[in-house]
Design an enzyme around this catalytic site. Sequence first.
Site, PDB file in Angstrom:
ATOM      1  N   ASP A 101      -4.448  11.320  12.302  1.00 27.97           N
ATOM      2  CA  ASP A 101      -5.371  10.205  12.414  1.00 27.97           C
ATOM      3  C   ASP A 101      -5.154   9.530  13.750  1.00 27.97           C
ATOM      4  O   ASP A 101      -4.487  10.067  14.628  1.00 27.97           O
ATOM      5  CB  ASP A 101      -5.262   9.234  11.227  1.00 27.97           C
ATOM      6  CG  ASP A 101      -3.917   8.591  11.121  1.00 27.97           C
ATOM      7  OD1 ASP A 101      -3.212   8.514  12.141  1.00 27.97           O
ATOM      8  OD2 ASP A 101      -3.573   8.145  10.030  1.00 27.97           O
ATOM      9  N   ASP A 118       4.556   0.033  12.074  1.00 26.90           N
ATOM     10  CA  ASP A 118       3.298  -0.564  11.621  1.00 26.90           C
ATOM     11  C   ASP A 118       3.130  -2.002  12.122  1.00 26.90           C
ATOM     12  O   ASP A 118       2.044  -2.573  11.991  1.00 26.90           O
ATOM     13  CB  ASP A 118       3.195  -0.513  10.097  1.00 26.90           C
ATOM     14  CG  ASP A 118       3.021   0.919   9.604  1.00 26.90           C
ATOM     15  OD1 ASP A 118       2.591   1.769  10.403  1.00 26.90           O
ATOM     16  OD2 ASP A 118       3.327   1.180   8.433  1.00 26.90           O
ATOM     17  N   LYS A 138       0.835  -1.208   0.000  1.00 25.31           N
ATOM     18  CA  LYS A 138       0.000   0.000   0.000  1.00 25.31           C
ATOM     19  C   LYS A 138       0.868   1.256   0.000  1.00 25.31           C
ATOM     20  O   LYS A 138       0.663   2.176  -0.792  1.00 25.31           O
ATOM     21  CB  LYS A 138      -0.885  -0.001   1.258  1.00 25.31           C
ATOM     22  CG  LYS A 138      -1.506   1.338   1.588  1.00 25.31           C
ATOM     23  CD  LYS A 138      -2.346   1.282   2.845  1.00 25.31           C
ATOM     24  CE  LYS A 138      -1.596   1.480   4.133  1.00 25.31           C
ATOM     25  NZ  LYS A 138      -1.329   2.872   4.528  1.00 25.31           N
ATOM     26  N   ASN A 139       1.841   1.279   0.915  1.00 25.59           N
ATOM     27  CA  ASN A 139       2.596   2.520   1.112  1.00 25.59           C
ATOM     28  C   ASN A 139       3.579   2.802  -0.016  1.00 25.59           C
ATOM     29  O   ASN A 139       4.182   3.865  -0.052  1.00 25.59           O
ATOM     30  CB  ASN A 139       3.291   2.500   2.475  1.00 25.59           C
ATOM     31  CG  ASN A 139       2.274   2.631   3.587  1.00 25.59           C
ATOM     32  OD1 ASN A 139       1.126   2.988   3.339  1.00 25.59           O
ATOM     33  ND2 ASN A 139       2.687   2.324   4.811  1.00 25.59           N
ATOM     34  N   ARG A 196      -4.123  10.380   4.255  1.00 26.88           N
ATOM     35  CA  ARG A 196      -2.882  11.094   4.581  1.00 26.88           C
ATOM     36  C   ARG A 196      -1.911  11.080   3.388  1.00 26.88           C
ATOM     37  O   ARG A 196      -1.260  12.067   3.086  1.00 26.88           O
ATOM     38  CB  ARG A 196      -2.251  10.411   5.803  1.00 26.88           C
ATOM     39  CG  ARG A 196      -0.785  10.676   6.025  1.00 26.88           C
ATOM     40  CD  ARG A 196      -0.554  11.799   6.999  1.00 26.88           C
ATOM     41  NE  ARG A 196       0.857  12.116   7.104  1.00 26.88           N
ATOM     42  CZ  ARG A 196       1.336  13.212   7.651  1.00 26.88           C
ATOM     43  NH1 ARG A 196       0.527  14.107   8.132  1.00 26.88           N
ATOM     44  NH2 ARG A 196       2.627  13.433   7.705  1.00 26.88           N
TER      45      ARG A 196
HETATM   46  N1  EPU Z   1       6.493  14.111  10.890  1.00 25.63           N
HETATM   47  C1  EPU Z   1       6.563  15.425  11.253  1.00 25.63           C
HETATM   48  N2  EPU Z   1       6.708  16.343  10.262  1.00 25.63           N
HETATM   49  C2  EPU Z   1       6.772  16.025   8.947  1.00 25.63           C
HETATM   50  C3  EPU Z   1       6.683  14.662   8.597  1.00 25.63           C
HETATM   51  C4  EPU Z   1       6.541  13.710   9.588  1.00 25.63           C
HETATM   52  O1  EPU Z   1       6.519  15.754  12.436  1.00 25.63           O
HETATM   53  O2  EPU Z   1       6.913  16.911   8.106  1.00 25.63           O
HETATM   54  C5  EPU Z   1       6.358  13.096  11.956  1.00 25.63           C
HETATM   55  C6  EPU Z   1       5.004  12.426  11.914  1.00 25.63           C
HETATM   56  O3  EPU Z   1       4.069  13.172  12.646  1.00 25.63           O
HETATM   57  C7  EPU Z   1       5.312  11.081  12.537  1.00 25.63           C
HETATM   58  C8  EPU Z   1       6.741  10.799  12.121  1.00 25.63           C
HETATM   59  O4  EPU Z   1       7.291  12.069  11.742  1.00 25.63           O
HETATM   60  O5  EPU Z   1       5.245  11.184  13.922  1.00 25.63           O
HETATM   61  C9  EPU Z   1       6.878   9.825  10.978  1.00 25.63           C
HETATM   62  O6  EPU Z   1       6.234  10.311   9.845  1.00 25.63           O
HETATM   63  P1  EPU Z   1       6.597   9.840   8.370  1.00 25.63           P
HETATM   64  O7  EPU Z   1       6.553  11.035   7.499  1.00 25.63           O
HETATM   65  O8  EPU Z   1       7.845   9.031   8.384  1.00 25.63           O
HETATM   66  O9  EPU Z   1       5.399   8.867   8.059  1.00 25.63           O
HETATM   67  P2  EPU Z   1       4.267   9.036   6.969  1.00 25.63           P
HETATM   68  O10 EPU Z   1       4.867   9.276   5.635  1.00 25.63           O
HETATM   69  O11 EPU Z   1       3.217   9.938   7.456  1.00 25.63           O
HETATM   70  C10 EPU Z   1       4.333   6.488   6.352  1.00 25.63           C
HETATM   71  C11 EPU Z   1       3.326   5.403   6.248  1.00 25.63           C
HETATM   72  C12 EPU Z   1       2.878   4.940   7.615  1.00 25.63           C
HETATM   73  C13 EPU Z   1       4.096   4.477   8.391  1.00 25.63           C
HETATM   74  C14 EPU Z   1       5.139   5.598   8.440  1.00 25.63           C
HETATM   75  C15 EPU Z   1       6.420   5.204   9.137  1.00 25.63           C
HETATM   76  C16 EPU Z   1       2.236   5.906   4.179  1.00 25.63           C
HETATM   77  C17 EPU Z   1       0.991   6.308   3.495  1.00 25.63           C
HETATM   78  N3  EPU Z   1       2.182   5.856   5.493  1.00 25.63           N
HETATM   79  O12 EPU Z   1       3.654   7.565   7.005  1.00 25.63           O
HETATM   80  O13 EPU Z   1       2.005   3.837   7.415  1.00 25.63           O
HETATM   81  O14 EPU Z   1       3.705   4.110   9.685  1.00 25.63           O
HETATM   82  O15 EPU Z   1       5.466   6.032   7.106  1.00 25.63           O
HETATM   83  O16 EPU Z   1       6.971   4.102   8.540  1.00 25.63           O
HETATM   84  O17 EPU Z   1       3.235   5.614   3.555  1.00 25.63           O
HETATM   85  C18 EPU Z   1       0.135   2.459   7.768  1.00 25.63           C
HETATM   86  O18 EPU Z   1       0.370   1.944   6.668  1.00 25.63           O
HETATM   87  O19 EPU Z   1      -0.728   1.974   8.561  1.00 25.63           O
HETATM   88  C19 EPU Z   1       0.864   3.664   8.154  1.00 25.63           C
HETATM   89  C20 EPU Z   1       0.485   4.455   9.141  1.00 25.63           C
END
Ligand code: EPU
Length: 462
Positions: free
Chosen positions: A151, A340, A41-42, A127
């Site tokens: 979320d 995850d 998915k991601n 997101r």
């Molecule tokens: N963060 C910030 N500022 C930013 C970006 C991120 O504070 O500009 C913080 C977030 O709030 C979070 C942490 O940094 O606390 C990690 O965020 P990251 O950007 O790495 O994650 P994401 O891109 O929002 C993706 C996956 C998540 C997975 C995380 C970590 C997707 C759509 N989602 O989220 O997947 O947990 O990376 O590996 O790719 C899931 O699939 O259930 C899921 C939540």
Amino acid sequence: MIPDRPDPAWLTGPGDAAVDDVIRVRGGTQMTGTVHVVGAKNSALKLMAAALLAPGRSVITNVPRITDIAIMGEVLRRLGCGVRFDADHPVDPMVAYGGVPRSRSVTIDVPETPGIDADCDLVRRLRASICVLGPLLARRGSVRVAHPGGDAIGSRGLDMHISGLTRMGAEISGERGCVVATAPHGLRGTEIVLDFPSVGATENLVMAAVLAQGTTVIDNAAREPEIVDICTMLSQMGALIDGAGTSTLTVVGVPGLHPVRHATVGDRIVAGTWAFGAAMTRGDVTVTGASPAFLDIALDKLVAAGALVETRRDAFRIRMEDRPRAVDVVTLPYPGFATDLLPMAIGLAAVSDGASLITENIFDGRFMFANEMMRLGADIQTDGHHAVVRGRQRLSGALVRATDIRAGAGLLIAGLCTDGVTEVSQVHHVDRGYPDFVADLRALGVEVQRGGAADEGISLGR
Ligand code: EPU
């Protein structure tokens, strides 16, 4: 006594068909058999956004049949793209249960001038739709994207996306719940050091950088296999990217990209979910379709807990003969233990022999589902980003609620370690990330029922 229907107050998800929003499992089954994992998915969500970078027809295969992908398809349609989903050909019998393919190919026809306004409820619900920001800014020099908000796992800011794009010359403001970005003089290459290896920020910045003028260096970049996947696709489209899979990405901007056909990398989180399920139920499961190399630390933890693991290139077998031993787990960005998989790690700890310390370092709200796990009898004490879990021989079946994708999957698997029936409501969350969880559980010998009345041998109320 388990009531016949879940409490309607739980069924508050958007557009839920309440009755269908429940999965029941009977505890006591050892998972056995083979399960095939399709594309991540991601990764697929971001690959679809990356298609925006080149006018013409891109085709992405091995895309999971899940709600989040359908939403992303709709977001792209509203930006003027033609989006068509087809069964992946040839349909592999391993991939289809009951004739329903779980992976598809998506054909995306991107116009010369895609839309620049991604402000709609759909975007807020997903997101990942923030990842259209980078490509549209690079292609159109102007974009408006609804702020996806947080979320159930935490606040999830965008500061690193915004500061990186600003360094590349974008002007960004917030307006009525939207991120509005313009690059009046075009984007230019620069050096960006991320405060944290954010997956989403790395992806947005790479997608912006491939069409920028000059060279962009992203330091402290995320190293997830999904980042490597998107860099591979972008390189096939003509981008110049060095360092994918390391902490430093160097991107030399090019004037344009061309469309491509690309297969999505297998889903390591889905694969890891089955690995933990096998260990927790003392089963014997072979997982195909995802590389065990992407689960190194998770599989090491399972070995430390007593599991026997055999690996091949794109498959692994996991067996657990005795009660698992307690192991400590710390989540970290890749290659660390994936956040995850935290609900599965808590589920394992809940039935292990001994006490486990589980530490979450990525999302501030990830332990929110622990209350639901405690309804199943798990002994969990949380304090900030730590949880101490004291293992029990058996959990007890109960009514619980999925609070996010992974929590839902973790609760269903924990339900297999109970002495009764577990009913998980709000499973639309699970549908967002797992192509057909019920069919997979059934294939592994689990007695399971989706929605409706107790008509398939799963009798409630006992
Ligand atoms: N963060 C910030 N500022 C930013 C970006 C991120 O504070 O500009 C913080 C977030 O709030 C979070 C942490 O940094 O606390 C990690 O965020 P990251 O950007 O790495 O994650 P994401 O891109 O929002 C993706 C996956 C998540 C997975 C995380 C970590 C997707 C759509 N989602 O989220 O997947 O947990 O990376 O590996 O790719 C899931 O699939 O259930 C899921 C939540």
